[in-house]
Design an enzyme around this catalytic site. Structure first.
Site, short mmCIF file in Angstrom:
data_model
loop_
_atom_site.label_atom_id
_atom_site.label_comp_id
_atom_site.label_asym_id
_atom_site.label_seq_id
_atom_site.Cartn_x
_atom_site.Cartn_y
_atom_site.Cartn_z
N HIS A 158 0.84 -1.20 0.00
CA HIS A 158 0.00 0.00 0.00
C HIS A 158 0.88 1.25 0.00
O HIS A 158 1.95 1.28 0.59
CB HIS A 158 -0.94 0.01 1.21
CG HIS A 158 -2.01 -1.02 1.13
ND1 HIS A 158 -3.35 -0.72 1.06
CD2 HIS A 158 -1.93 -2.37 1.10
CE1 HIS A 158 -4.04 -1.84 0.99
NE2 HIS A 158 -3.21 -2.85 1.02
N HIS A 178 -6.29 -11.12 5.95
CA HIS A 178 -5.12 -11.98 5.68
C HIS A 178 -4.25 -12.21 6.92
O HIS A 178 -3.16 -11.66 7.05
CB HIS A 178 -4.31 -11.57 4.44
CG HIS A 178 -3.95 -10.13 4.26
ND1 HIS A 178 -3.29 -9.40 5.21
CD2 HIS A 178 -4.12 -9.29 3.21
CE1 HIS A 178 -3.07 -8.19 4.75
NE2 HIS A 178 -3.58 -8.10 3.55
N ASN A 217 -0.24 -12.00 7.60
CA ASN A 217 0.44 -11.08 6.68
C ASN A 217 0.13 -9.64 7.02
O ASN A 217 -1.02 -9.26 7.21
CB ASN A 217 0.01 -11.39 5.23
CG ASN A 217 0.41 -12.79 4.82
OD1 ASN A 217 -0.42 -13.63 4.50
ND2 ASN A 217 1.71 -13.06 4.85
N ARG A 253 5.72 -12.85 24.71
CA ARG A 253 5.18 -11.82 25.61
C ARG A 253 4.27 -10.83 24.91
O ARG A 253 3.58 -10.06 25.55
CB ARG A 253 6.33 -11.06 26.28
CG ARG A 253 7.12 -11.92 27.24
CD ARG A 253 8.23 -11.14 27.93
NE ARG A 253 9.10 -12.06 28.65
CZ ARG A 253 10.10 -12.74 28.11
NH1 ARG A 253 10.38 -12.59 26.82
NH2 ARG A 253 10.82 -13.57 28.84
N HIS A 282 2.49 -16.84 0.98
CA HIS A 282 2.20 -15.83 2.01
C HIS A 282 2.27 -16.41 3.42
O HIS A 282 2.57 -15.70 4.37
CB HIS A 282 0.81 -15.23 1.79
CG HIS A 282 0.78 -14.21 0.70
ND1 HIS A 282 0.81 -14.55 -0.63
CD2 HIS A 282 0.73 -12.86 0.74
CE1 HIS A 282 0.77 -13.45 -1.36
NE2 HIS A 282 0.72 -12.41 -0.55
N ASP A 329 -6.77 -12.78 -2.22
CA ASP A 329 -6.05 -11.49 -2.29
C ASP A 329 -5.40 -11.36 -3.68
O ASP A 329 -4.29 -10.86 -3.81
CB ASP A 329 -5.00 -11.40 -1.18
CG ASP A 329 -4.52 -9.97 -0.93
OD1 ASP A 329 -5.17 -9.03 -1.42
OD2 ASP A 329 -3.49 -9.81 -0.24
N LEU A 347 6.32 -8.93 -1.58
CA LEU A 347 5.16 -9.67 -2.10
C LEU A 347 4.02 -8.68 -2.33
O LEU A 347 3.74 -7.85 -1.46
CB LEU A 347 4.69 -10.71 -1.08
CG LEU A 347 5.25 -12.14 -1.16
CD1 LEU A 347 4.59 -12.99 -0.09
CD2 LEU A 347 5.07 -12.78 -2.52
N GLY A 359 0.39 -9.10 -3.22
CA GLY A 359 -0.83 -9.85 -3.52
C GLY A 359 -0.47 -11.17 -4.17
O GLY A 359 0.70 -11.56 -4.22
ZN LIG Z 1 -3.42 -6.45 2.28
#
Ligand SMILES: [Zn+2]
Length: 374
Positions: free
Chosen positions: A136, A209, A212, A220, A244, A267, A300, A302
């Site tokens: 993104h 997802h 991922n 902890r 993934h 995805d 990666l 998608g």
């Molecule tokens: Zn995503």
């Protein structure tokens, strides 16, 4: 009215033998088990509801963000049916408000065109964690404003699902969204487990997802992964492409979540269900390399997974039972979206959208609204 007979049929929940059913106006009108073929058309193979995928960014050679139009959505829906998916939640990834508005307009048209194929939209972002952004674009990641809230709660989009990072969207805003009918899923998040649990308490019902782009489970720090596995009432999507998520991690997630909360997702991007070997996201070229999609720096980006392959990986490689595997691809995502009276099931009143699988779980034939399309 048409009559069909299946020697083996999975109705979304259970396997049955010798099922006779009728289809009228694209809907299933009568289902009889332990029946005979009589005057019905005999269907070969295992008959299964067309699958439901809550996360597809593109497919059939086109990418929703790149061309947010009705034509793109129709091309995606048609391409996915050939690999067994009859219902998709087209997923618009982090982008500017203009692209989001164009995407929403296209969804409104596509939802009218075929509400079973496109029941709504999944906005993945833009209210995400920069630390877990994956592919993104940082420059479009931003807090929730009234403009996005108005978009997410438009009344003409069908089912709206939004992936948010709970460190970016407060429990109060998650409650405001879910009170307005939006399905909220946590994802692309670096939040600690308590922040994630607060998001679930506020109304978020899923994690996007699993594993991922989210804070990991450690001794902890249970992270977003731990919070999702901990909450029995929370759904999650899982990308079972063996790229993934490691098969051991995938198996553990299925054991913990069970087939009523874990959803197989793809995805997938434009090259899925097509011969295309690349696509563009906001001007950045993404390349297909064997079973993966990668940015030029190796991130990666998608998948090129299809639901047909996800089912095969889950049943044959992870050795999940056939019933569990198929549930995770049909009735479970349909229940999550609250459309399990229409899709992901084969029962009276549901859409007559089904597929036929051979013993290797390859899709051999597919039907839409009771019409054979293969
Ligand atoms: Zn995503």
């Amino acid at each position: 009215m048409m009559r069909y007979f299946a020697e083996q049929l999975f109705d979304g929940y259970h396997l049955h033998n010798n099922v006779r059913f009728e289809v009228s106006n694209g809907k299933i009108t009568q289902v009889l088990t332990r029946s005979t073929p009589a005057d019905a058309t005999v269907l070969k193979g295992l008959i299964v509801p067309a699958t439901v995928d809550v996360q597809v960014n593109g497919g059939g050679g086109v990418q929703f963000n790149d061309a947010p139009t009705l034509a793109t959505l129709q091309q995606m829906a048609r391409a996915y049916l050939t690999v067994g998916t009859g219902t998709i939640m087209p997923t618009l990834i982090t982008d500017d408000l203009d692209v989001m508005r164009q995407g929403a307009d296209a969804i409104a048209q596509a939802h009218k065109w075929d509400p079973a194929a496109i029941p709504g939209v999944h906005f993945e972002g833009p209210h995400l964690s920069s630390a877990k952004k994956g592919m993104h674009s940082d420059r479009h990641i931003r807090p929730l404003s009234d403009e996005e809230f108005a978009l997410f709660t438009r009344s003409d989009l069908g089912t709206v699902m939004v992936t948010v990072a709970p460190e970016m969207v407060s429990p109060e805003d998650i409650k405001r969204l879910t009170d307005a009918g939006v399905i909220v899923s946590i994802g692309h998040t670096n939040a600690d487990a308590h922040t994630c649990l607060a998001a679930f308490d506020a109304g978020a019902t899923a994690a996007t997802h699993l594993f991922n782009a989210m804070s990991a489970l450690t001794s902890r720090e249970p992270g977003a992964v731990g919070a999702t596995l901990f909450r029995n009432d929370v759904y999650c999507g899982l990308i079972v492409d063996h790229q993934h998520v490691h098969p051991i991690s995938a198996t553990l997630a299925m054991r913990v979540k069970g087939d009523e909360k874990l959803m197989l997702i793809t995805d997938a991007m434009a090259p899925a269900a097509s011969d295309s070997d690349h696509f563009y996201y906001q001007g950045i070229k993404v390349l297909r390399q064997g079973p993966t999609l990668k940015l030029e720096d190796g991130t990666l980006a998608g998948s090129v997974l299809t639901m047909e392959e996800a089912i095969q990986h889950t049943h044959f490689d992870l050795q999940m039972s056939l019933v569990s595997t198929l549930k995770m691809a049909t009735s479970t995502p349909a229940q999550f979206l609250d459309i399990d009276n229409q899709v992901g099931v084969l029962k009276e009143g549901a859409c007559a959208n089904w597929i036929a699988l051979d013993d290797k779980l390859n899709v051999t034939d597919f039907w839409r609204n009771g019409q054979r399309m293969s």
